[in-house]
Scaffold this motif. Structure first.
Motif, short mmCIF file in Angstrom:
data_model
loop_
_atom_site.label_atom_id
_atom_site.label_comp_id
_atom_site.label_asym_id
_atom_site.label_seq_id
_atom_site.Cartn_x
_atom_site.Cartn_y
_atom_site.Cartn_z
N LEU A 261 0.84 -1.13 0.06
CA LEU A 261 0.04 -0.17 0.23
C LEU A 261 0.95 1.41 -0.25
N ALA A 262 1.97 1.26 0.68
CA ALA A 262 2.97 2.52 0.67
C ALA A 262 3.56 2.53 -0.56
N LEU A 263 3.97 1.31 -1.37
CA LEU A 263 4.41 1.39 -2.68
C LEU A 263 3.49 2.10 -3.57
N LEU A 264 2.00 1.60 -3.47
CA LEU A 264 1.09 2.09 -4.20
C LEU A 264 1.02 3.61 -4.08
N ALA A 265 0.87 4.09 -2.98
CA ALA A 265 0.90 5.63 -2.59
C ALA A 265 1.92 6.28 -3.20
N ASN A 266 3.16 5.55 -3.29
CA ASN A 266 4.80 6.45 -3.94
C ASN A 266 4.22 6.36 -5.23
N ILE A 267 3.82 5.21 -5.85
CA ILE A 267 3.75 5.48 -7.37
C ILE A 267 2.48 6.33 -7.87
N LEU A 268 1.61 6.36 -7.11
CA LEU A 268 0.50 7.43 -7.38
C LEU A 268 1.10 8.84 -7.39
N LEU A 269 1.84 9.00 -6.42
CA LEU A 269 2.44 10.59 -6.17
C LEU A 269 3.38 10.70 -7.15
N LEU A 270 4.22 9.75 -7.47
CA LEU A 270 5.47 10.04 -8.67
C LEU A 270 4.59 10.24 -9.85
N VAL A 271 3.59 9.32 -10.33
CA VAL A 271 2.97 9.54 -11.77
C VAL A 271 2.12 10.83 -11.89
N GLY A 272 1.38 11.37 -10.47
CA GLY A 272 0.56 12.44 -10.35
C GLY A 272 1.80 13.59 -10.62
N ILE A 273 2.68 13.44 -9.85
CA ILE A 273 3.90 14.71 -10.11
C ILE A 273 4.19 14.80 -11.40
N ARG A 274 4.60 13.85 -12.01
CA ARG A 274 5.13 13.89 -13.51
C ARG A 274 4.35 14.33 -14.41
N ARG A 275 2.93 13.67 -14.05
CA ARG A 275 1.95 14.28 -15.03
C ARG A 275 1.60 15.81 -15.00
N ALA A 276 1.53 16.42 -13.75
CA ALA A 276 1.47 17.62 -13.29
C ALA A 276 2.68 18.30 -14.02
N ALA A 277 4.04 17.92 -14.11
CA ALA A 277 4.69 18.65 -14.64
C ALA A 277 4.93 18.82 -16.11
N ARG A 278 4.06 17.57 -16.55
CA ARG A 278 4.11 17.78 -18.02
C ARG A 278 3.12 18.67 -18.69
N ARG A 279 2.05 19.00 -17.72
CA ARG A 279 0.97 19.88 -17.90
C ARG A 279 1.49 21.41 -17.94
#
Length: 138
Positions: free
Chosen positions: A107-125
Motif C-alpha cells: 500500500l505504501a508502494l502504491l501511494a508512492n507510485i501514485l504520487l510520482l505519476v501524479g507529480i510527473r503528469r503535473a510537470a508535463r501539464r
C-alpha cells in the motif's frame, strides 16, 4: 492521483497508529507513559510500556498522517508536491519490506507510485513543483 496518494498516506498512518493503540493494546500502557516511568529507560532493554509507545504514538504513523495531509493541502491549492516526498517514502517502504515482509508495504508502494505519476503528469501539464528559489523570503 496525487489526491489518492495523499489519502492513502493518511489512511496508512492512521491505521497503523489506531491499530497499535487498540488491537495491539498499546493504549493500556498510557498510565505509565504519562507518569514519567519511561524517562530513565534504556532503549536497548525496553519495557513493554516503552515498546508499546514506540509502536504507536512514537512510530512513523503520526508523521505519515501529517505528510499525507500536506500532500492533500498542496494538491487542493494547485501546488504539485515535490518529488523528494515520494522518493523518500518509497525508499523507506522498500527498506521496510526487506526488513519485515508482513508490513503493508504494497500500500505504501502504491501511494508512492501514485504520487510520482501524479507529480510527473503535473510537470508535463506545465504545473511543476515549486522551486526552492521561489519559496525564499526576501
Amino acid at each position: 492521483m496525487i489526491k489518492c496518494a495523499g489519502w492513502l498516506l493518511v489512511f496508512l498512518g492512521a491505521a497503523h497508529t489506531l491499530l497499535a493503540l487498540t488491537l495491539e493494546g498499546a493504549a493500556r500502557h498510557a498510565g505509565e507513559w504519562f507518569s514519567g516511568a519511561l524517562w530513565h529507560e534504556d532503549f536497548s532493554d525496553m519495557s513493554p510500556a516503552n515498546s508499546a509507545l514506540w509502536l504507536s504514538l512514537e512510530s512513523f504513523g503520526p508523521p505519515l498522517i501529517v505528510v499525507g495531509l500536506i500532500v492533500l493541502w498542496l494538491d487542493r491549492r494547485g501546488i504539485t508536491p515535490p518529488e523528494f516526498i515520494a522518493w523518500t517514502l518509497g525508499i523507506w517502504g522498500v527498506v521496510d519490506a526487506v526488513i519485515l515482509i508482513t508490513t503493508p508495504w504494497p500500500l505504501a508502494l502504491l501511494a508512492n507510485i501514485l504520487l510520482l505519476v501524479g507529480i510527473r503528469r503535473a510537470a508535463r501539464r506545465g504545473n511543476p513543483a515549486p522551486h526552492a528559489d521561489a519559496t525564499r523570503m526576501p
